[in-house]
Design a protein around this motif. Sequence first.
Motif, mmCIF file in Angstrom:
data_model
loop_
_atom_site.group_PDB
_atom_site.id
_atom_site.type_symbol
_atom_site.label_atom_id
_atom_site.label_comp_id
_atom_site.label_asym_id
_atom_site.label_seq_id
_atom_site.Cartn_x
_atom_site.Cartn_y
_atom_site.Cartn_z
ATOM 1 N N ASN A 128 0.775 -1.137 0.138
ATOM 2 C CA ASN A 128 0.275 0.177 -0.139
ATOM 3 C C ASN A 128 0.763 1.166 0.217
ATOM 4 O OD1 ASN A 128 -2.448 -1.137 -0.184
ATOM 5 N ND2 ASN A 128 -2.685 -1.386 1.980
ATOM 6 N N TYR A 129 2.093 1.228 0.640
ATOM 7 C CA TYR A 129 2.750 2.467 0.968
ATOM 8 C C TYR A 129 3.485 2.771 -0.616
ATOM 9 C CZ TYR A 129 6.615 -0.791 1.885
ATOM 10 O OH TYR A 129 7.603 -1.923 1.755
ATOM 11 N N ASP A 130 3.730 1.752 -1.254
ATOM 12 C CA ASP A 130 4.313 1.668 -2.707
ATOM 13 C C ASP A 130 3.337 2.237 -3.528
ATOM 14 O OD1 ASP A 130 6.769 0.620 -2.359
ATOM 15 O OD2 ASP A 130 5.866 -1.356 -2.424
ATOM 16 N N LYS A 131 2.205 2.113 -3.286
ATOM 17 C CA LYS A 131 1.051 2.601 -4.151
ATOM 18 C C LYS A 131 0.698 3.953 -3.794
ATOM 19 C CE LYS A 131 -1.516 -1.661 -4.443
ATOM 20 N NZ LYS A 131 -2.896 -2.486 -4.062
ATOM 21 N N ARG A 132 0.991 4.428 -2.614
ATOM 22 C CA ARG A 132 0.645 5.705 -2.184
ATOM 23 C C ARG A 132 1.706 6.720 -2.800
ATOM 24 N NH1 ARG A 132 -1.583 3.676 2.728
ATOM 25 N NH2 ARG A 132 0.494 3.634 3.727
ATOM 26 N N GLN A 133 2.855 6.095 -2.757
ATOM 27 C CA GLN A 133 4.300 6.930 -3.320
ATOM 28 C C GLN A 133 4.007 7.140 -4.698
ATOM 29 O OE1 GLN A 133 7.538 4.768 -2.191
ATOM 30 N NE2 GLN A 133 7.788 5.548 -0.272
ATOM 31 N N ASP A 134 3.518 6.360 -5.502
ATOM 32 C CA ASP A 134 3.333 6.216 -6.908
ATOM 33 C C ASP A 134 2.294 7.547 -7.041
ATOM 34 O OD1 ASP A 134 5.209 4.517 -7.656
ATOM 35 O OD2 ASP A 134 3.881 2.947 -8.061
ATOM 36 N N LEU A 135 1.032 7.479 -6.441
ATOM 37 C CA LEU A 135 0.233 8.361 -6.626
ATOM 38 C C LEU A 135 0.630 9.775 -6.014
ATOM 39 C CD1 LEU A 135 -3.215 6.527 -5.091
ATOM 40 C CD2 LEU A 135 -2.521 7.100 -7.547
ATOM 41 N N ALA A 136 1.461 9.983 -5.466
ATOM 42 C CA ALA A 136 1.919 11.251 -4.781
ATOM 43 C C ALA A 136 3.035 11.690 -5.899
ATOM 44 C CB ALA A 136 2.660 11.115 -3.478
ATOM 45 N N LYS A 137 3.750 10.961 -6.632
ATOM 46 C CA LYS A 137 4.964 11.379 -7.628
ATOM 47 C C LYS A 137 3.833 11.740 -8.885
ATOM 48 C CE LYS A 137 8.020 8.463 -7.905
ATOM 49 N NZ LYS A 137 8.642 7.248 -8.602
ATOM 50 N N LYS A 138 2.861 11.184 -9.267
ATOM 51 C CA LYS A 138 1.844 11.436 -10.244
ATOM 52 C C LYS A 138 1.346 12.808 -10.084
ATOM 53 C CE LYS A 138 1.075 6.797 -12.201
ATOM 54 N NZ LYS A 138 0.047 5.873 -12.269
ATOM 55 N N ASP A 139 0.868 12.950 -8.841
ATOM 56 C CA ASP A 139 0.086 14.175 -8.623
ATOM 57 C C ASP A 139 0.989 15.443 -8.603
ATOM 58 O OD1 ASP A 139 -2.254 15.454 -7.671
ATOM 59 O OD2 ASP A 139 -1.484 15.728 -5.552
ATOM 60 N N ALA A 140 2.208 15.183 -8.109
ATOM 61 C CA ALA A 140 3.360 16.358 -8.118
ATOM 62 C C ALA A 140 3.746 16.493 -9.576
ATOM 63 C CB ALA A 140 4.707 15.841 -7.298
ATOM 64 N N GLU A 141 3.969 15.574 -10.369
ATOM 65 C CA GLU A 141 4.008 15.848 -11.816
ATOM 66 C C GLU A 141 2.941 16.569 -12.478
ATOM 67 O OE1 GLU A 141 4.921 11.975 -13.527
ATOM 68 O OE2 GLU A 141 6.938 11.980 -12.426
ATOM 69 N N ARG A 142 1.640 16.403 -12.116
ATOM 70 C CA ARG A 142 0.388 17.123 -12.716
ATOM 71 C C ARG A 142 0.627 18.536 -12.218
ATOM 72 N NH1 ARG A 142 -3.203 13.456 -10.536
ATOM 73 N NH2 ARG A 142 -2.819 11.368 -11.686
ATOM 74 N N ARG A 143 0.837 18.729 -11.078
ATOM 75 C CA ARG A 143 0.922 20.170 -10.556
ATOM 76 C C ARG A 143 2.008 20.867 -11.271
ATOM 77 N NH1 ARG A 143 1.363 18.878 -4.870
ATOM 78 N NH2 ARG A 143 -0.627 17.807 -4.433
ATOM 79 N N ILE A 144 3.248 20.404 -11.567
ATOM 80 C CA ILE A 144 4.252 20.925 -12.274
ATOM 81 C C ILE A 144 3.792 21.442 -13.806
ATOM 82 C CG2 ILE A 144 6.476 20.634 -13.188
ATOM 83 C CD1 ILE A 144 7.251 18.956 -10.532
ATOM 84 N N GLN A 145 3.012 20.424 -14.276
ATOM 85 C CA GLN A 145 2.675 20.475 -15.731
ATOM 86 C C GLN A 145 1.670 21.525 -15.858
ATOM 87 O OE1 GLN A 145 3.277 19.317 -18.671
ATOM 88 N NE2 GLN A 145 5.027 18.130 -18.101
ATOM 89 N N ARG A 146 0.889 21.810 -14.969
ATOM 90 C CA ARG A 146 -0.253 22.826 -14.672
ATOM 91 C C ARG A 146 0.368 24.146 -14.793
ATOM 92 N NH1 ARG A 146 -3.709 20.440 -10.625
ATOM 93 N NH2 ARG A 146 -4.805 18.535 -11.618
ATOM 94 N N GLN A 147 1.333 24.259 -13.686
ATOM 95 C CA GLN A 147 2.212 25.662 -13.636
ATOM 96 C C GLN A 147 2.917 25.915 -14.732
ATOM 97 O OE1 GLN A 147 4.729 24.957 -10.161
ATOM 98 N NE2 GLN A 147 2.573 25.135 -8.539
ATOM 99 N N ASP A 148 3.504 24.917 -15.593
ATOM 100 C CA ASP A 148 4.400 25.266 -16.609
ATOM 101 C C ASP A 148 3.270 25.607 -18.009
ATOM 102 O OD1 ASP A 148 6.532 24.540 -15.599
ATOM 103 O OD2 ASP A 148 6.746 22.759 -16.528
ATOM 104 N N ASP A 149 2.103 25.409 -17.866
ATOM 105 C CA ASP A 149 1.017 25.873 -18.908
ATOM 106 C C ASP A 149 0.700 27.155 -18.871
ATOM 107 O OD1 ASP A 149 1.462 23.370 -20.230
ATOM 108 O OD2 ASP A 149 -0.227 22.683 -19.543
#
Length: 149
Positions: A128-149
């Motif tokens: 479960n902690y691996d899945k949470r880490q993956d979700l957090a990483k994807k969420d952070a990448e999405r936020r960075i993409q939104r700020q770049d646009d």
Amino acid sequence: MAENTKNVASNRKAYHEYFIEDKYEAGIVLVGTEVKSIRQGKVNLKDSYVNIKDGEAYVLNMHISPYEQGNIYNVDPLRPRKLLLNKREIRKLLGLATLKGYSLIPLSLYLKNGLVKMELAVAKGKKNYDKRQDLAKKDAERRIQRQDD
């Protein structure tokens, strides 16, 4: 995958549930009406897995909906289906699958040069902690993409 392939179904949940270690391509033994149903995209890989029994690989729990015009030629949608692999590949998969925590799971089903092929993977289950880490990483990448646009 090459140019002359058409992806019919994929197991997107597999990448969330497992660490993918190695991938293999296998043919699959089907009945005529199953092929027609697959060509229409009526297949589900969600809870399917691969089992090796008596030196042969089988995919279990793969649901192929019955073909509408198939009448008496339709078969059980959840029947075990034999995978076509070399004996050497089957021995290697059996060795990997017997390791603690490893599973054989189908990733996708596709048509290649008119033949139905399956991509299967040797995978290790995530905690479960691996899945949470993956979700957090994807969420952070999405936020960075939104700020770049």
